[in-house]
Write an enzyme that holds these catalytic residues in place. Structure first.
Site, mmCIF file in Angstrom:
data_model
loop_
_atom_site.group_PDB
_atom_site.id
_atom_site.type_symbol
_atom_site.label_atom_id
_atom_site.label_comp_id
_atom_site.label_asym_id
_atom_site.label_seq_id
_atom_site.Cartn_x
_atom_site.Cartn_y
_atom_site.Cartn_z
ATOM 1 N N TYR A 1 3.975 9.504 -11.845
ATOM 2 C CA TYR A 1 3.128 8.841 -10.839
ATOM 3 C C TYR A 1 2.214 7.840 -11.544
ATOM 4 O O TYR A 1 2.133 6.668 -11.154
ATOM 5 C CB TYR A 1 2.306 9.872 -10.067
ATOM 6 C CG TYR A 1 1.234 9.249 -9.196
ATOM 7 C CD1 TYR A 1 1.583 8.530 -8.055
ATOM 8 C CD2 TYR A 1 -0.115 9.346 -9.530
ATOM 9 C CE1 TYR A 1 0.607 7.934 -7.259
ATOM 10 C CE2 TYR A 1 -1.094 8.758 -8.748
ATOM 11 C CZ TYR A 1 -0.727 8.048 -7.622
ATOM 12 O OH TYR A 1 -1.688 7.454 -6.852
ATOM 13 N N ASN B 1 0.814 -1.219 0.000
ATOM 14 C CA ASN B 1 0.000 0.000 0.000
ATOM 15 C C ASN B 1 0.849 1.271 0.000
ATOM 16 O O ASN B 1 0.426 2.274 -0.574
ATOM 17 C CB ASN B 1 -0.931 -0.019 1.219
ATOM 18 C CG ASN B 1 -1.520 1.357 1.489
ATOM 19 O OD1 ASN B 1 -2.400 1.828 0.766
ATOM 20 N ND2 ASN B 1 -1.011 2.026 2.529
HETATM 21 N N1 LIG Z 1 -5.314 9.178 -1.461
HETATM 22 C C1 LIG Z 1 -5.537 9.086 -2.754
HETATM 23 O O1 LIG Z 1 -6.219 9.937 -3.335
HETATM 24 C C2 LIG Z 1 -5.001 7.910 -3.532
HETATM 25 C C3 LIG Z 1 -5.524 7.685 -4.799
HETATM 26 C C4 LIG Z 1 -5.031 6.615 -5.539
HETATM 27 C C5 LIG Z 1 -4.053 5.806 -5.008
HETATM 28 N N2 LIG Z 1 -3.562 6.054 -3.772
HETATM 29 C C6 LIG Z 1 -2.507 5.151 -3.275
HETATM 30 O O2 LIG Z 1 -2.903 4.647 -2.022
HETATM 31 C C7 LIG Z 1 -1.742 4.305 -1.260
HETATM 32 C C8 LIG Z 1 -1.875 4.886 0.135
HETATM 33 O O3 LIG Z 1 -1.837 6.291 0.040
HETATM 34 P P1 LIG Z 1 -2.639 7.284 1.005
HETATM 35 O O4 LIG Z 1 -3.566 8.044 0.153
HETATM 36 O O5 LIG Z 1 -3.164 6.578 2.199
HETATM 37 O O6 LIG Z 1 -1.453 8.314 1.359
HETATM 38 P P2 LIG Z 1 -0.572 8.530 2.653
HETATM 39 O O7 LIG Z 1 -1.442 8.823 3.808
HETATM 40 O O8 LIG Z 1 0.460 9.528 2.240
HETATM 41 O O9 LIG Z 1 0.090 7.085 2.875
HETATM 42 C C9 LIG Z 1 1.304 6.670 2.313
HETATM 43 C C10 LIG Z 1 2.019 5.829 3.359
HETATM 44 O O10 LIG Z 1 3.227 5.306 2.803
HETATM 45 C C11 LIG Z 1 4.226 5.360 3.802
HETATM 46 N N3 LIG Z 1 5.540 5.483 3.185
HETATM 47 C C12 LIG Z 1 5.952 6.465 2.339
HETATM 48 N N4 LIG Z 1 7.236 6.276 2.026
HETATM 49 C C13 LIG Z 1 7.653 5.162 2.699
HETATM 50 C C14 LIG Z 1 8.894 4.473 2.799
HETATM 51 N N5 LIG Z 1 9.988 4.883 2.126
HETATM 52 N N6 LIG Z 1 8.965 3.375 3.593
HETATM 53 C C15 LIG Z 1 7.871 2.959 4.282
HETATM 54 N N7 LIG Z 1 6.671 3.566 4.214
HETATM 55 C C16 LIG Z 1 6.574 4.656 3.433
HETATM 56 C C17 LIG Z 1 3.892 6.605 4.621
HETATM 57 O O11 LIG Z 1 4.346 6.480 5.958
HETATM 58 P P3 LIG Z 1 5.712 7.170 6.462
HETATM 59 O O12 LIG Z 1 5.738 8.558 5.910
HETATM 60 O O13 LIG Z 1 5.604 7.091 7.944
HETATM 61 O O14 LIG Z 1 6.801 6.300 5.931
HETATM 62 C C18 LIG Z 1 2.376 6.621 4.594
HETATM 63 O O15 LIG Z 1 1.814 6.003 5.738
HETATM 64 C C19 LIG Z 1 -0.546 4.843 -2.060
HETATM 65 O O16 LIG Z 1 0.055 3.795 -2.793
HETATM 66 C C20 LIG Z 1 -1.182 5.841 -3.006
HETATM 67 O O17 LIG Z 1 -0.431 6.029 -4.193
HETATM 68 C C21 LIG Z 1 -4.010 7.091 -3.020
#
Ligand SMILES: NC(=O)c1ccc[n+]([C@@H]2O[C@H](COP(=O)([O-])OP(=O)(O)OC[C@H]3O[C@@H](n4cnc5c(N)ncnc54)[C@H](OP(=O)(O)O)[C@@H]3O)[C@@H](O)[C@H]2O)c1
Length: 251
Positions: free
Chosen positions: A152, A88
């Protein structure tokens, strides 16, 4: 075994400290699973786990060279098996072509493509043993264009194609591989991309206006489908990309 559908199942879930990952960790725990929640921020992971005894916080940077082996070992040392891997964690980058740099492409692909690949490889012997499953978290923009964020979108397109290839490659072992492609969902993602608050607000309202259901998603609305894709009862589902985006894909 009776009880909730994932009782006794061991889940490694990345990006568990916020947004969709936090909601998914709690949804897996509610479904009876034990969850190793991975992310860099220990505090954020502890908040995810607070009040949810099925979740264990495991701080790690997924892009560190030894991280995949160390994360899988942590789950196996604690529980003796791995049934589900949820890739994720991911990052968004607004990067018009004119501003594109090798370093930013490299950082984005290291997290969105390379880290899920190496974690899946490290977990493979255990997933094979459990006839388990992998759920990759893509995006609506893994299969439709996103001007100004081409890399992205390309990183998520890569994750979707990895999903299909691994599904075929691993089918003989009984491992299922699927992806969940969320549309715009409330989380820390836009702020984490370094956007100023006024830009975040503008992007959010523009997105909500384009979505047929006229609103962005909530993390719980996405998390429930991640759990369903991993549910061992979905025995004949593999290689699929499920889009959950309020209808955005259709317009
Ligand atoms: N929100 C949207 O609109 C949306 C839409 C489509 C897809 N997505 C996808 O959904 C997934 C979750 O995103 P989200 O929206 O929940 O965003 P988010 O809150 O920014 O979550 C991303 C998570 O990834 C972790 N992360 C980032 N870099 C990391 C690293 N180097 N090592 C370990 N952990 C890492 C972050 O934790 P730390 O910073 O503590 O490491 C954070 O908890 C992502 O793959 C995103 O691309 C999101």
């Amino acid at each position: 075994m009776s009880g909730p559908p994932l009782t006794g199942k061991i889940v490694i879930l990345t990006g568990a400290g916020s947004g969709i990952g936090r909601a998914a960790a709690r949804a897996f725990a509610a479904a009876g699973a034990q969850v190793l929640g991975v992310g860099r921020r220990a505090d954020a992971l502890r908040q995810t786990a607070a009040g949810h005894p099925g979740i264990v916080a495991h701080p790690a940077d997924l892009t560190a060279p030894d991280a995949p082996r160390e994360i899988v070992d942590a789950a196996v040392d604690r529980w003796g098996r791995v049934d589900v891997l949820v890739n994720n964690a991911g990052a968004t980058a607004l990067m018009p072509l004119a501003d594109t740099t090798a370093e930013r492409i490299g950082d984005l692909f290291a997290l969105n493509v390379t880290a899920p690949s190496l974690l899946a490889a490290a977990a493979l012997p255990h997933l094979r043993h459990a006839a388990g499953s992998i759920v990759n978290v893509s995006s609506t923009y893994g299969h439709r264009p996103l001007p100004g964020a081409a890399h992205y979108a390309a990183s998520k397109a890569a994750l979707e194609q990895l999903t299909r290839c691994w599904a075929l490659e691993l089918a003989p072992t009984g491992i299922r591989v699927n992806a969940l492609a969320p549309g715009p969902t409330d989380s820390d993602a836009l702020a984490a991309a370094g956007l100023p608050p006024e830009t975040v607000n503008r992007v959010k309202s523009d997105e909500a206006a384009r979505i047929p259901l006229r609103r962005r998603g909530e993390p719980d609305e996405v998390a429930t489908w991640i759990v369903r894709l991993a549910d061992p009862d979905t025995t004949w589902l593999t290689g699929q990309i499920l889009t959950v985006d309020g209808g955005l894909e259709l317009v």
